[in-house]
Scaffold this active site. Structure first.
Site, short mmCIF file in Angstrom:
data_model
loop_
_atom_site.label_atom_id
_atom_site.label_comp_id
_atom_site.label_asym_id
_atom_site.label_seq_id
_atom_site.Cartn_x
_atom_site.Cartn_y
_atom_site.Cartn_z
N HIS A 184 23.64 42.37 43.61
CA HIS A 184 24.04 43.28 44.70
C HIS A 184 24.13 44.75 44.30
CE1 HIS A 184 28.02 42.93 42.82
NE2 HIS A 184 28.30 44.08 43.40
C1 UD1 Z 1 31.24 47.33 46.49
C2 UD1 Z 1 31.64 48.09 45.23
C3 UD1 Z 1 31.15 47.33 44.00
C4 UD1 Z 1 31.62 45.89 44.02
C5 UD1 Z 1 31.19 45.26 45.34
C6 UD1 Z 1 31.65 43.82 45.43
C7 UD1 Z 1 31.66 50.55 45.53
C8 UD1 Z 1 30.98 51.81 45.18
N1 UD1 Z 1 31.02 49.41 45.18
O1 UD1 Z 1 29.83 47.32 46.55
O2 UD1 Z 1 31.66 47.95 42.84
O3 UD1 Z 1 31.03 45.20 42.94
O4 UD1 Z 1 31.75 46.02 46.41
O5 UD1 Z 1 31.02 43.17 46.49
O6 UD1 Z 1 32.73 50.58 46.08
N2 UD1 Z 1 28.21 45.17 53.93
C9 UD1 Z 1 28.32 44.28 54.96
N3 UD1 Z 1 29.55 43.70 55.18
C10 UD1 Z 1 30.63 43.98 54.42
C11 UD1 Z 1 30.50 44.92 53.38
C12 UD1 Z 1 29.27 45.50 53.14
O7 UD1 Z 1 27.38 43.99 55.66
O8 UD1 Z 1 31.70 43.41 54.67
C13 UD1 Z 1 26.87 45.77 53.64
C14 UD1 Z 1 26.61 47.04 54.38
O9 UD1 Z 1 25.23 47.10 54.62
C15 UD1 Z 1 26.99 48.10 53.36
C16 UD1 Z 1 26.53 47.46 52.07
O10 UD1 Z 1 26.80 46.06 52.25
O11 UD1 Z 1 26.38 49.34 53.59
C17 UD1 Z 1 27.24 47.97 50.84
O12 UD1 Z 1 28.65 47.81 50.99
P1 UD1 Z 1 29.66 48.74 50.19
O13 UD1 Z 1 31.06 48.38 50.51
O14 UD1 Z 1 29.27 50.17 50.36
O15 UD1 Z 1 29.37 48.42 48.67
P2 UD1 Z 1 29.07 47.04 47.93
O16 UD1 Z 1 27.63 47.01 47.64
O17 UD1 Z 1 29.68 45.87 48.60
#
Ligand code: UD1
Length: 354
Positions: A205
């Site tokens: 991820h």
């Molecule tokens: C975040 C953390 C990472 C951690 C990970 C665990 C940061 C910079 N990164 O990354 O360190 O390892 O969480 O999972 O804070 N999305 C959904 N549903 C959700 C959450 C996210 O669909 O509930 C999708 C969205 O498209 C979003 C993307 O995932 O833009 C990224 O989510 P984000 O919270 O920005 O970062 P993670 O990649 O989850």
């Protein structure tokens, strides 16, 4: 004493569970603030119900966005929450955007901040998590380090006086849940028709692995070429990026599967031949369960897993199949991540300084 925990992303809910339990047994008042960074039920709610954490007292509902937009929205919302609750300690966890926002908001309101999982470093300045860790450590008043290596990093940055070695709270929760699972086989084995110890469990991820089409395509090809089925627990970010780049996640050995709740994840890892991941938490969980891990990154914060032979770093995607199929390393009983009682120590350290 009144503590306030700020959490927002999946690994933080796992870390919160033992802290919430230790706070309750010590009679400490504990307020939980959820930023809303993760909002899918399988990335959020399931951890609260499964790990017995009470529902958040405050939910900011921030959701996804670019780093600046997401972090800024949290910052904007947290000031009022901290002002209302005025805790003796604000506790922030790990290295996500929720961690940095909470540390920054609290320090500017002159509230004491403790950083749990302080001192981890990848020394890779491309990683958003590395920015978040370094900035949070330098903002915080108390640095709760999980390992001796983390203590050294903090000392090297001039932060020794604020540092305490407490051990790793993820080890606390892992031991409890592992023992509760016992010998019960993973439900995944029947559901997907797998052989016990005849499949790999994978998660990918990280932005560095998902955001560029060519990189993601190479990793998917590497996983698909493995010698056993690879169950890929697909994080929403991976699903979104694969769709954007037109990459199919179920090909060759690859079997796409939705994310799992915590106990299901541990039992799926325990039942596997090995783990292939770019997650920090899962590398360490694999080690604690003594499952070989192949890490699709150039470096790791959990260097002990590599030094002890249970984890190999494989940034080149084409090398994934050979690395995953390597022989299982010789047993070890060393405990670089503590004794499973880190959360009690955290609460004691906070009480001593309240
Ligand atoms: C975040 C953390 C990472 C951690 C990970 C665990 C940061 C910079 N990164 O990354 O360190 O390892 O969480 O999972 O804070 N999305 C959904 N549903 C959700 C959450 C996210 O669909 O509930 C999708 C969205 O498209 C979003 C993307 O995932 O833009 C990224 O989510 P984000 O919270 O920005 O970062 P993670 O990649 O989850």
């Amino acid at each position: 004493m009144k503590i306030l925990s700020v959490v927002g992303a999946r690994p933080q809910f796992v870390k919160l569970a033992p802290i919430a339990r230790a706070a309750a047994s010590a009679g400490v008042e504990h307020t939980i603030v959820h930023t809303g960074q993760h909002y899918d039920p399988m990335l959020s709610d399931v951890f609260f119900s499964e790990l017995g954490i009470s529902a958040p007292d405050v939910h900011l509902g921030v959701g996804s966005g670019s780093h600046g937009v997401q972090t800024g929205a949290m910052l904007g919302a947290l000031d009022a929450v901290f002002d209302e609750h005025r805790p003796d300690w604000v506790l922030v966890y790990g290295d996500t955007n929720s961690t940095l926002a909470a540390a920054l908001s609290a320090v500017k309101l002159h509230l004491p901040v403790a950083h749990l999982e302080a001192g981890l470093r990848s020394f890779n300045r491309r990683m958003p998590e590395e920015h978040n860790r370094v900035l949070t450590d330098h903002a915080a008043d108390l640095l709760l380090a999980p390992t001796a290596t983390a203590v050294e990093h903090l000392r090297d940055e001039g932060l020794a006086e604020r540092t305490v070695l407490v051990g790793d709270v993820m080890t606390d929760v892992l031991y409890q849940v592992r023992d509760a699972i016992g010998d019960t086989p993973s439900a995944l084995i029947d559901r997907l028709g797998l052989e016990p110890h005849g499949y790999y469990l994978a998660t990918i991820h990280r932005a560095d692995n998902t955001d560029e089409a060519d990189r993601l395509r190479d990793i998917v090809a590497g996983l698909a070429a493995c010698d056993r089925p690879v169950v890929l627990l697909a994080h929403p970010r991976l699903v979104a990026k694969a769709a954007e780049h037109g990459i199919t996640l179920s090909s060759g050995a690859l079997v796409e599967h939705p994310p799992l709740a915590y106990a299901d994840l541990l039992s799926a890892a325990m039942g596997s031949r090995g783990v292939i991941t770019d997650s920090g938490g899962l590398q360490k969980e694999a080690f604690l369960l003594r499952v070989p891990c192949t890490t699709v990154r150039t470096e790791t914060e959990w260097v002990e897993t590599v030094d002890l032979g249970w984890n190999v770093l494989v940034p080149e995607a084409r090398r994934i199949p050979a690395a995953a199929a390597r022989p299982t390393p010789s047993p070890t009983d060393v405990t670089p991540y503590g004794d499973g009682r880190a959360a009690e120590r955290v609460i004691r350290e906070l009480l001593d300084r309240a």
